[in-house]
Design an enzyme around this catalytic site. Structure first.
Site, PDB file in Angstrom:
ATOM      1  N   ASN A  83       0.836  -1.192   0.000  1.00  0.00           N
ATOM      2  CA  ASN A  83       0.000   0.000   0.000  1.00  0.00           C
ATOM      3  C   ASN A  83       0.878   1.251   0.000  1.00  0.00           C
ATOM      4  OD1 ASN A  83      -2.439   1.567   0.272  1.00  0.00           O
ATOM      5  ND2 ASN A  83      -3.348  -0.238   1.241  1.00  0.00           N
ATOM      6  N   HIS A 113      23.711   3.173  11.459  1.00  0.00           N
ATOM      7  CA  HIS A 113      24.849   4.035  11.786  1.00  0.00           C
ATOM      8  C   HIS A 113      25.417   3.608  13.134  1.00  0.00           C
ATOM      9  CE1 HIS A 113      23.631   6.834   8.575  1.00  0.00           C
ATOM     10  NE2 HIS A 113      22.408   6.492   8.931  1.00  0.00           N
ATOM     11  N   SER A 140       0.160  -1.898   8.852  1.00  0.00           N
ATOM     12  CA  SER A 140       0.520  -0.505   8.587  1.00  0.00           C
ATOM     13  C   SER A 140       1.482   0.031   9.637  1.00  0.00           C
ATOM     14  CB  SER A 140      -0.737   0.366   8.529  1.00  0.00           C
ATOM     15  OG  SER A 140      -1.440   0.309   9.746  1.00  0.00           O
ATOM     16  N   ALA A 158       0.186  -3.861  13.201  1.00  0.00           N
ATOM     17  CA  ALA A 158       0.375  -2.453  12.871  1.00  0.00           C
ATOM     18  C   ALA A 158       1.215  -1.751  13.936  1.00  0.00           C
ATOM     19  CB  ALA A 158      -0.982  -1.770  12.743  1.00  0.00           C
ATOM     20  N   THR A 163      12.966  -5.667  15.746  1.00  0.00           N
ATOM     21  CA  THR A 163      14.406  -5.532  15.981  1.00  0.00           C
ATOM     22  C   THR A 163      15.130  -6.870  16.009  1.00  0.00           C
ATOM     23  OG1 THR A 163      14.043  -5.551  18.374  1.00  0.00           O
ATOM     24  CG2 THR A 163      14.097  -3.395  17.285  1.00  0.00           C
ATOM     25  N   ARG A 181       1.348 -14.964  19.697  1.00  0.00           N
ATOM     26  CA  ARG A 181       0.849 -16.339  19.700  1.00  0.00           C
ATOM     27  C   ARG A 181       1.124 -16.987  18.354  1.00  0.00           C
ATOM     28  NH1 ARG A 181      -4.049 -16.659  17.008  1.00  0.00           N
ATOM     29  NH2 ARG A 181      -5.165 -14.700  16.691  1.00  0.00           N
TER      30      ARG A 181
END
Length: 202
Positions: A83, A113, A140, A158, A163, A181
């Protein structure tokens, strides 16, 4: 080694040297053309996106606007949909499987960085590859960080900031993203929470 060779080898590199800035400018020109196509110019958009991406299956749909650094480091499988406002910082390889969907404002980031300010001020940066499996849905405003692998059949909620690696067949969300889950076969009849499909061809 050139700075491009260092970049592709996951080593610290300087992004403005050895022609890298010129490569990004060439890609930016292609992206500008893509993002300024008229809505009805579907054939033109299809042709332009294939000139941007390194590898793409069929069909690949990316709603404008779309942004990336180089494009040639992006590999996408079949039946891909993104999208509005997909951002892929592809200073390292980004591999995306088949049947992947991205909600609006998804960011896939391979660039980073150094944490220490003196090292960061040196101008060196790095890129670590990202891999997204088959049948993945990125909700999103997801942010996928450098070095992450997302397993097959998983859903990232969303607003998640991913990480670390996510396994196959899970729903994961949050900041930082964590597994909520496992997705089970019992969920197949439902299209949203407790709402059951009223059709048979799903």
């Amino acid at each position: 080694m050139t700075q491009k060779e260092r970049m592709l080898a996951e080593l610290p590199y300087k992004a403005w040297l050895d022609g890298l800035a010129e490569e990004r400018l060439r890609t930016n020109r292609k992206i500008y053309k893509y993002n300024h196509c008229k809505p009805q110019q579907m054939r033109k958009k299809k042709k332009l996106v294939r000139r941007i991406l390194g590898k793409a299956g069929e069909p690949v749909t990316i709603e404008a606007p779309f942004y990336c650094d180089y494009g040639y480091n992006i590999e996408i499988g079949d039946d891909f949909f993104a999208n509005f406002n997909l951002v892929i910082l592809d200073v390292a390889r980004v591999r995306i499987g088949s049947h992947v969907q991205c909600g609006p404002h998804v960011s896939i980031i391979t660039a980073g960085h150094p944490v220490h300010y003196k090292s960061r001020n040196s101008g060196y940066e790095y890129g670590i590859p990202v891999t997204i499996g088959n049948n993945v849905w990125l909700g999103s405003n997801c942010v996928i960080n450098p070095g992450v692998r997302i397993g097959d059949n998983s859903v990232i909620g969303a607003g998640a900031v991913v990480t670390r690696d996510m396994p196959d067949n899970v729903i994961a969300a949050g900041v930082p993203c964590s597994v909520l889950r496992t997705i089970t076969e019992q969920e197949r009849p439902y299209y949203f929470k407790d709402r059951v499909f009223d059709v048979s061809d799903f």
